[in-house]
Design a protein around this motif. Sequence first.
Motif, PDB file in Angstrom:
ATOM      1  N   VAL A 102     -49.449  -4.565 -36.273  1.00 54.54           N
ATOM      2  CA  VAL A 102     -49.704  -5.991 -36.075  1.00 54.54           C
ATOM      3  C   VAL A 102     -48.599  -6.777 -36.762  1.00 54.54           C
ATOM      4  CG1 VAL A 102     -51.346  -7.892 -36.366  1.00 54.54           C
ATOM      5  CG2 VAL A 102     -52.191  -5.583 -35.981  1.00 54.54           C
ATOM      6  N   SER A 103     -48.128  -7.827 -36.135  1.00 57.59           N
ATOM      7  CA  SER A 103     -47.097  -8.673 -36.722  1.00 57.59           C
ATOM      8  C   SER A 103     -47.368 -10.129 -36.372  1.00 57.59           C
ATOM      9  CB  SER A 103     -45.706  -8.266 -36.217  1.00 57.59           C
ATOM     10  OG  SER A 103     -45.635  -8.415 -34.813  1.00 57.59           O
ATOM     11  N   ALA A 104     -46.779 -11.025 -37.141  1.00 58.18           N
ATOM     12  CA  ALA A 104     -46.904 -12.470 -36.883  1.00 58.18           C
ATOM     13  C   ALA A 104     -45.529 -13.098 -37.004  1.00 58.18           C
ATOM     14  CB  ALA A 104     -47.872 -13.108 -37.868  1.00 58.18           C
ATOM     15  N   ARG A 105     -45.278 -14.114 -36.175  1.00 59.49           N
ATOM     16  CA  ARG A 105     -43.932 -14.702 -36.117  1.00 59.49           C
ATOM     17  C   ARG A 105     -44.021 -16.211 -35.917  1.00 59.49           C
ATOM     18  NH1 ARG A 105     -40.565 -16.091 -31.874  1.00 59.49           N
ATOM     19  NH2 ARG A 105     -38.338 -16.063 -32.358  1.00 59.49           N
ATOM     20  N   LEU A 106     -43.088 -16.923 -36.540  1.00 61.90           N
ATOM     21  CA  LEU A 106     -42.958 -18.373 -36.351  1.00 61.90           C
ATOM     22  C   LEU A 106     -41.739 -18.632 -35.493  1.00 61.90           C
ATOM     23  CD1 LEU A 106     -43.591 -19.543 -40.040  1.00 61.90           C
ATOM     24  CD2 LEU A 106     -45.263 -19.156 -38.232  1.00 61.90           C
ATOM     25  N   GLY A 107     -41.918 -19.281 -34.356  1.00 57.96           N
ATOM     26  CA  GLY A 107     -40.820 -19.582 -33.455  1.00 57.96           C
ATOM     27  C   GLY A 107     -40.582 -21.071 -33.354  1.00 57.96           C
ATOM     28  N   PRO A 108     -39.605 -21.477 -32.555  1.00 54.58           N
ATOM     29  CA  PRO A 108     -39.312 -22.904 -32.434  1.00 54.58           C
ATOM     30  C   PRO A 108     -40.486 -23.713 -31.884  1.00 54.58           C
ATOM     31  CG  PRO A 108     -37.545 -21.591 -31.511  1.00 54.58           C
ATOM     32  CD  PRO A 108     -38.677 -20.659 -31.788  1.00 54.58           C
ATOM     33  N   TYR A 109     -41.128 -23.220 -30.817  1.00 57.04           N
ATOM     34  CA  TYR A 109     -42.183 -23.982 -30.152  1.00 57.04           C
ATOM     35  C   TYR A 109     -43.555 -23.350 -30.267  1.00 57.04           C
ATOM     36  CZ  TYR A 109     -38.032 -25.933 -27.996  1.00 57.04           C
ATOM     37  OH  TYR A 109     -36.811 -26.506 -27.790  1.00 57.04           O
ATOM     38  N   MET A 110     -43.631 -22.125 -30.741  1.00 61.25           N
ATOM     39  CA  MET A 110     -44.903 -21.418 -30.831  1.00 61.25           C
ATOM     40  C   MET A 110     -44.956 -20.588 -32.099  1.00 61.25           C
ATOM     41  SD  MET A 110     -45.323 -19.808 -27.024  1.00 61.25           S
ATOM     42  CE  MET A 110     -44.862 -20.734 -25.556  1.00 61.25           C
ATOM     43  N   ARG A 111     -46.180 -20.332 -32.527  1.00 56.44           N
ATOM     44  CA  ARG A 111     -46.392 -19.275 -33.511  1.00 56.44           C
ATOM     45  C   ARG A 111     -47.224 -18.211 -32.815  1.00 56.44           C
ATOM     46  NH1 ARG A 111     -49.166 -24.402 -33.711  1.00 56.44           N
ATOM     47  NH2 ARG A 111     -51.220 -24.109 -34.611  1.00 56.44           N
ATOM     48  N   PHE A 167     -50.941 -16.801 -28.993  1.00 54.87           N
ATOM     49  CA  PHE A 167     -49.924 -17.836 -29.194  1.00 54.87           C
ATOM     50  C   PHE A 167     -50.588 -19.202 -29.293  1.00 54.87           C
ATOM     51  CE2 PHE A 167     -50.554 -18.063 -24.647  1.00 54.87           C
ATOM     52  CZ  PHE A 167     -50.380 -19.404 -24.324  1.00 54.87           C
ATOM     53  N   ALA A 168     -49.904 -20.082 -30.015  1.00 59.12           N
ATOM     54  CA  ALA A 168     -50.326 -21.477 -30.109  1.00 59.12           C
ATOM     55  C   ALA A 168     -49.076 -22.336 -30.062  1.00 59.12           C
ATOM     56  CB  ALA A 168     -51.099 -21.731 -31.395  1.00 59.12           C
ATOM     57  N   TYR A 169     -49.152 -23.478 -29.372  1.00 55.82           N
ATOM     58  CA  TYR A 169     -47.996 -24.368 -29.278  1.00 55.82           C
ATOM     59  C   TYR A 169     -47.780 -25.098 -30.598  1.00 55.82           C
ATOM     60  CZ  TYR A 169     -47.824 -23.625 -24.251  1.00 55.82           C
ATOM     61  OH  TYR A 169     -47.697 -23.061 -23.014  1.00 55.82           O
ATOM     62  N   GLY A 170     -46.517 -25.371 -30.864  1.00 63.33           N
ATOM     63  CA  GLY A 170     -46.133 -26.078 -32.076  1.00 63.33           C
ATOM     64  C   GLY A 170     -45.569 -25.121 -33.098  1.00 63.33           C
ATOM     65  N   GLY A 171     -44.288 -25.312 -33.438  1.00 67.85           N
ATOM     66  CA  GLY A 171     -43.650 -24.405 -34.386  1.00 67.85           C
ATOM     67  C   GLY A 171     -42.582 -25.114 -35.185  1.00 67.85           C
ATOM     68  N   ASN A 198     -35.190 -25.103 -24.630  1.00 73.07           N
ATOM     69  CA  ASN A 198     -35.949 -26.221 -24.083  1.00 73.07           C
ATOM     70  C   ASN A 198     -37.399 -26.187 -24.528  1.00 73.07           C
ATOM     71  OD1 ASN A 198     -33.992 -27.404 -21.865  1.00 73.07           O
ATOM     72  ND2 ASN A 198     -33.830 -25.174 -21.793  1.00 73.07           N
ATOM     73  N   LYS A 199     -37.952 -27.357 -24.749  1.00 71.52           N
ATOM     74  CA  LYS A 199     -39.371 -27.435 -25.085  1.00 71.52           C
ATOM     75  C   LYS A 199     -40.199 -27.012 -23.872  1.00 71.52           C
ATOM     76  CE  LYS A 199     -39.523 -32.399 -23.985  1.00 71.52           C
ATOM     77  NZ  LYS A 199     -39.830 -33.735 -24.523  1.00 71.52           N
ATOM     78  N   PRO A 200     -41.405 -26.476 -24.100  1.00 68.98           N
ATOM     79  CA  PRO A 200     -42.219 -25.946 -23.002  1.00 68.98           C
ATOM     80  C   PRO A 200     -42.932 -27.043 -22.211  1.00 68.98           C
ATOM     81  CG  PRO A 200     -43.350 -25.632 -25.086  1.00 68.98           C
ATOM     82  CD  PRO A 200     -42.004 -26.213 -25.417  1.00 68.98           C
ATOM     83  N   SER A 201     -42.222 -28.105 -21.895  1.00 69.78           N
ATOM     84  CA  SER A 201     -42.806 -29.213 -21.142  1.00 69.78           C
ATOM     85  C   SER A 201     -43.035 -28.815 -19.694  1.00 69.78           C
ATOM     86  CB  SER A 201     -41.858 -30.421 -21.195  1.00 69.78           C
ATOM     87  OG  SER A 201     -42.238 -31.386 -20.253  1.00 69.78           O
ATOM     88  N   ARG A 202     -44.057 -29.408 -19.056  1.00 71.65           N
ATOM     89  CA  ARG A 202     -44.352 -29.109 -17.655  1.00 71.65           C
ATOM     90  C   ARG A 202     -43.599 -30.017 -16.697  1.00 71.65           C
ATOM     91  NH1 ARG A 202     -50.679 -28.398 -19.075  1.00 71.65           N
ATOM     92  NH2 ARG A 202     -50.055 -30.014 -20.518  1.00 71.65           N
ATOM     93  N   THR A 203     -42.801 -30.951 -17.243  1.00 75.98           N
ATOM     94  CA  THR A 203     -42.132 -31.908 -16.364  1.00 75.98           C
ATOM     95  C   THR A 203     -40.625 -31.974 -16.535  1.00 75.98           C
ATOM     96  OG1 THR A 203     -42.559 -33.660 -17.985  1.00 75.98           O
ATOM     97  CG2 THR A 203     -44.189 -33.357 -16.228  1.00 75.98           C
ATOM     98  N   ALA A 204     -40.108 -31.671 -17.708  1.00 76.19           N
ATOM     99  CA  ALA A 204     -38.676 -31.874 -17.969  1.00 76.19           C
ATOM    100  C   ALA A 204     -37.829 -30.810 -17.276  1.00 76.19           C
ATOM    101  CB  ALA A 204     -38.420 -31.849 -19.476  1.00 76.19           C
TER     102      ALA A 204
END
Length: 888
Positions: A482-491, A435-439, A711-717
């Motif tokens: 094997v599969s790949a997916r684009l999500g709201p906050y991650m790919r 996974f990587a953040y940003g989608g 919700n965004k994967p923020s560590r504070t919100a």
Amino acid sequence: MTTADETIYELFVPVDKPELLSQAISILAEFSSEIRVSKEDLEKERGAVMEEYRGNRNATGRMQDSHWQLMMEGSKYAERLPIGLEKVIRSVPAATVKKFYQKWYHLCNMAVVAVGDFPDTKTVVDLIKTHFEDKRSSSNPPVIPFYPVPSHEDTRFSCFVESEAAGSAVMISYKMPVSDLKTVKDYRDMLAESMFLHALNQRLFKISRRKDPPFFACSVAADVLVSPLKAYIMSSSCKEKGTLASLESMLLEVARVRLHGFSEREISVVRALMMSEIESAYLERDQIQSTSLRDEYIQHFLHKEPVIGIEYEAQLQKSLLPQISALDVSRYSDKLRTSCGCVIKTMEPRSAATIDDMRNVVLKVNSLEEEMKIAPWDEEKIPEEVVNEKPTPGNVTHQLEYPEVGVTELTLSNGMQVCYKSTDFLDDQVLFTGFAYGGLSELPESDYISCSMGSTIAGEIGMFGYKPSMLMDMLAGKRVEVSARLGPYMRTFSCDCSPTDLETALQLVYQLFTTNVMPQEEEVGIVMQMAEEAVRARERDPYTVFANRVKELNYGNSYFFRPIRINELRKVDPVKACEYFNSCFRDPSTFTVVIVGNLDPSIALPLILQYLGGIPKPPQPILNFNRDDLKGLPFTFPTKITREFVRSPMVEAQCSVQLCFPVQLTNGTMIEEIHCIGFLGKLLETKIIQFLRFTHGQIYSAEVSVFLGGNKPSRTADLRGDISVNFSCDPEISSKLVDLALEEIVRLQEEGPSQEDISAILEIEQRAHENGLQENYYWLDRILRGYQSRVYAGDLGASCQILEEGRLRMRESLAPQTAQAALQRILPHPCKKQYTAVILMPQKSRFGFLSSIFASRPQTSYIRDTKILAGIAGLAVLVFSIWRYSRK
């Protein structure tokens, strides 16, 4: 469950508490010969059974019934469903039910199957004897009747028009008697039949991926329909007004096999696939699920299928498969003739094909076959290697061990982070997810729809460098998905493979990062046509207007939650979609990969370094996002009570209810609160089912779900979301049941649950946790949650420990009082002060409304002829699936 020929009771029992095992067997013993059926019992159950019946009266249920009637015409099986007739469900007296039970449910027709991690089988056998030895059935049980299904040489045709259908489809069924499975020759014949089905399915899949294909998806399967009868069933989904072309293509392909057979290469591909499957089963023979063994014994008792054990079965397959030739396999096409018990049915939302049209297609294909005018199958050339030039391996720049989780974490020279855990749960399984953040959340609204189609279009073109039909042959005999997916906050990309195929799986990931997907007009045309048909199908579904209104009401008119429309699909820019997909899987330094399974580090590590470490790092970072800076999905929950009826045209009246409450979790106690909301969801689901089904007898089931994914994967919100209660019911009492559900939740908020309720929820959670600790998927998810948790600050071990400690604290503190306080804290208190309730109701016609005014007495007709519901996987109209490809 109850089918036309048998009844099966299932109980899942933990074996570490002997008293529970004894109690479960005691309950089965009561089922075997004792029944109360008081008038009060029956009245409580009528509503639940009626709701189960009503739930099957949708488009799929009506199509199944119609096809079943056509197949079973002239037999007893065609007269009704196992669930019974509506008038009987509503009015049958208790005495009749009891008399039926006493007549047909006899100990002499029963078997008890017990499979599990028992300390010793003698104890279980003794328990069965103890609880069953005093049970008695009535004397002179009737002989169980045998009902034949008449054969027919003439093809039966039917054109079924269903306004709510998910799409157009064709089903061809070839009926035949059930084959014996007693000797090695019988087993060899079964293998040859299975190879035939595999080989034909591979051809059908390749046809579906051609330019302007006759169908979007097509498959063939064999299954036992009822005790004396089985069938080969070909099912296809196609574009509207495309049923005749689809039918012709299906019949042509079977005729092609009869004329020219399968090639040795096609059969070698199938042989390798089946050999791989049996080898996997053999490797995991000591880790087989209890349910799989149980099902073998059930089939042995009900249908006399032999239980030979995986060791002997693997030996049989390894010796027999090489002996089965392409000619042996091709001969099975003779069983798929339209003159042999054949039933052909088209299903369309609007009438296009006629029976005469279908009959002419059959005559045309038969004529082409007789005149030998069907060309042989044209095979495409298949590359031998997934990766043409092996990359230069990377190296490890940093390594950490987390013994508390049993994982090793590596940082590779290209910046990719890899974490692996070796297990011995399943000998033939390796799972990994990257996974990587940003989608999609980072895109402007104007680009969202085009880019959200990126993985769909790339999947059709070939995101791993090869078309899906070609890749299917390249992976024959390998267990790799094997599969790949684009999500709201991650790919993300994910894989399930065997240890021996780990290299191939990693090669596909390498290909994912190094392939530049370029859209071709004909390939994009296919996938967009499929997408349009899927949207049209969704719009015909009465539940669509309900689901759309729920989203619109609870999340505002946010483009992230809004369903895509035909006019928006036609504006999709394939080039932009592919460019975005390519950029999402280009920079390895943004990805974390978690690998769990039967890994030998001495073998796996060099492969990881070569194919993951060998992914080239771009000169400049691409889509490199800080998780705390990601945009949240735009949505708002209503601040006031909203209660709406949504009316939709329906062929048969159905009703669905969604009751929803806003949730906001604060950052200070977030870990405990996330665990707590899971407990509360299970508690609410259990209590609402108890209250609405077993106390009031008005629903069949209910589901409580928690949504925190906006919700965004923020560590504070803080976290925002909702808890929703879903159930279906009689439209006439839907508002009453909403009120009852609200009252039950208010009661739990004001009085709290009982200690028994809490103990049951804790036991369910603990059992799920214990089972999970022995599963690779559980550990994969647990490690991913460790990385993605808001408490993660670079130390995976610390993150996992904090999460587990939060779970244990929640368990230790959960009591009636704390659960009551949590219900008041997490839900609106009282819950009646802020919620949304959306109720789907059938739309009343104006004519019906006027009729009801002038009618002297309202009459509701509940009487409807019904037929036996086919319990066959694949009989339902194929759901349109755009991005999933299966090599099976």
